[in-house]
Design an enzyme around this catalytic site. Sequence first.
Site, PDB file in Angstrom:
ATOM      1  N   LYS A  56       0.833  -1.205   0.000  1.00 53.42           N
ATOM      2  CA  LYS A  56       0.000   0.000   0.000  1.00 53.42           C
ATOM      3  C   LYS A  56       0.867   1.255   0.000  1.00 53.42           C
ATOM      4  CE  LYS A  56      -3.741  -2.604   1.982  1.00 53.42           C
ATOM      5  NZ  LYS A  56      -4.398  -3.162   3.163  1.00 53.42           N
ATOM      6  N   GLN A 100      -5.253  -2.429   9.306  1.00 58.46           N
ATOM      7  CA  GLN A 100      -5.061  -3.733   8.647  1.00 58.46           C
ATOM      8  C   GLN A 100      -5.735  -4.840   9.460  1.00 58.46           C
ATOM      9  OE1 GLN A 100      -3.712  -4.148   5.640  1.00 58.46           O
ATOM     10  NE2 GLN A 100      -3.781  -6.355   5.613  1.00 58.46           N
ATOM     11  N   ASP A 123     -11.077   2.253   3.780  1.00 57.77           N
ATOM     12  CA  ASP A 123     -11.494   0.887   3.456  1.00 57.77           C
ATOM     13  C   ASP A 123     -13.003   0.754   3.263  1.00 57.77           C
ATOM     14  OD1 ASP A 123      -9.545  -1.067   3.149  1.00 57.77           O
ATOM     15  OD2 ASP A 123      -9.221  -1.295   5.302  1.00 57.77           O
TER      16      ASP A 123
HETATM   17  N1  GUE Z   1      -8.203  -3.366   6.528  1.00 58.25           N
HETATM   18  C1  GUE Z   1      -7.929  -4.246   5.569  1.00 58.25           C
HETATM   19  N2  GUE Z   1      -8.157  -3.907   4.286  1.00 58.25           N
HETATM   20  C2  GUE Z   1      -7.856  -4.794   3.288  1.00 58.25           C
HETATM   21  O1  GUE Z   1      -8.090  -4.491   2.089  1.00 58.25           O
HETATM   22  C3  GUE Z   1      -7.299  -6.061   3.615  1.00 58.25           C
HETATM   23  C4  GUE Z   1      -7.076  -6.346   4.972  1.00 58.25           C
HETATM   24  N3  GUE Z   1      -7.403  -5.422   5.917  1.00 58.25           N
HETATM   25  N4  GUE Z   1      -6.558  -7.538   5.335  1.00 58.25           N
HETATM   26  C5  GUE Z   1      -6.155  -8.538   4.362  1.00 58.25           C
HETATM   27  C6  GUE Z   1      -6.924  -8.428   3.051  1.00 58.25           C
HETATM   28  C7  GUE Z   1      -6.235  -9.068   1.869  1.00 58.25           C
HETATM   29  N5  GUE Z   1      -5.991  -7.999   0.914  1.00 58.25           N
HETATM   30  C8  GUE Z   1      -5.287  -8.105  -0.271  1.00 58.25           C
HETATM   31  C9  GUE Z   1      -4.809  -7.004  -0.934  1.00 58.25           C
HETATM   32  C10 GUE Z   1      -4.033  -7.110  -2.076  1.00 58.25           C
HETATM   33  C11 GUE Z   1      -3.708  -8.341  -2.600  1.00 58.25           C
HETATM   34  C12 GUE Z   1      -2.834  -8.410  -3.799  1.00 58.25           C
HETATM   35  O2  GUE Z   1      -2.487  -7.403  -4.392  1.00 58.25           O
HETATM   36  N6  GUE Z   1      -2.407  -9.590  -4.231  1.00 58.25           N
HETATM   37  C13 GUE Z   1      -1.555  -9.751  -5.396  1.00 58.25           C
HETATM   38  C14 GUE Z   1      -0.292 -10.501  -5.053  1.00 58.25           C
HETATM   39  C15 GUE Z   1      -0.492 -11.752  -4.251  1.00 58.25           C
HETATM   40  C16 GUE Z   1       0.757 -12.255  -3.537  1.00 58.25           C
HETATM   41  O3  GUE Z   1       1.706 -12.634  -4.264  1.00 58.25           O
HETATM   42  O4  GUE Z   1       0.792 -12.287  -2.295  1.00 58.25           O
HETATM   43  C17 GUE Z   1      -2.328 -10.424  -6.497  1.00 58.25           C
HETATM   44  O5  GUE Z   1      -3.436 -10.920  -6.233  1.00 58.25           O
HETATM   45  O6  GUE Z   1      -1.867 -10.436  -7.625  1.00 58.25           O
HETATM   46  C18 GUE Z   1      -4.203  -9.464  -1.978  1.00 58.25           C
HETATM   47  C19 GUE Z   1      -4.985  -9.339  -0.831  1.00 58.25           C
HETATM   48  C20 GUE Z   1      -6.429  -6.837   1.459  1.00 58.25           C
HETATM   49  N7  GUE Z   1      -6.983  -7.013   2.665  1.00 58.25           N
END
Ligand code: GUE
Length: 297
Positions: A56, A100, A123
Amino acid sequence: MTQSTAQILDGKATAAAIKAELTTRVSVLAAKGIVPGLGTILVGSDPGSTWYVGGKHKDCAEVGIQSIRRDLPEDISQEGLLEVVRELNDNPECTGYIVQLPLPKHIDQDVILEAMDPDKDADGLHPMNLGRLVANVNGEMKSPLPCTPKGCVELLRRHNIELKGKRVLVVGRGVTIGRPIGLLLTRKEVNATVILAHTGTVDLPAELKQADVVIAAAGVPHMIKAEDLKPGAIVLDVGVSRVDDGNGKAVVTGDVDPAAADVAAWLSPNPGGVGPMTRAMLLANVVESAERQAGIA
Ligand SMILES: Nc1nc(=O)c2c([nH]1)NC[C@@H]1CN(c3ccc(C(=O)N[C@@H](CCC(=O)O)C(=O)O)cc3)C=[N+]21
């Protein structure tokens, strides 16, 4: 092996295009002397969460958003965390922030989310903003939307996929995706018909067989089987699990069996699908909120 037929819902490329647009909007704000600032609150040192938060901050740097980071020890008290929440509520450099998730078990997530300033909720998970989403079915939303649902809708829209009249099956009832996404999809501008399935659903395969669109957000690796899908379905693989690859290395795994690519018309890959869109929508929420605070939107 049959040949893969599904077209790819490319979240990575779509997110890159959105980030380029946001960069322009940030420079318009900068010309007025406004610098959006995203705060992150991370409790503990879970490797997944630490990686997401780092991502982020990188995203912010790319589009010109200032970022403010609060990394706190795993054993911080609820009152200690509330103090940091209040500090960001009052910090004028922080125009939006996130806590988070998940939080450690000794902290009540609902108390923390409710203590946030709803106008700074990047969020879209504050009950005030979720409530606004419940209340508003038509017209423009002027409050932040949850990033992952917003990312799913935007990913489909930018691939010119209409959901009007389609039967959508959402699998999973979590607060970040499953519960709010139906509220977005049943707004008048989308007009989908939505069914919300969960662990209490009796016959998931029967529900899947009838679904024109599947939004898989259960967080159970490969639980959506190719043979259960309706041929030609549109499938968004939203769930994220970290699974050992057999050599002690954690790999990201979605909810959808990879063989779904032989049955679906459209499939969002995981990684590379909804994850990057979630990150882009967080930036969009920060920019939109700074624009509202500046009286532009
Ligand atoms: N307050 C809060 N807000 C959130 O938005 C939040 C959270 N907590 N806790 C966890 C989850 C999970 N999440 C992701 C964000 C980006 C990818 C992402 O960009 N993934 C990449 C790379 C995956 C990798 O290689 O690890 C992809 O899908 O291509 C995945 C999962 C946001 N979350």
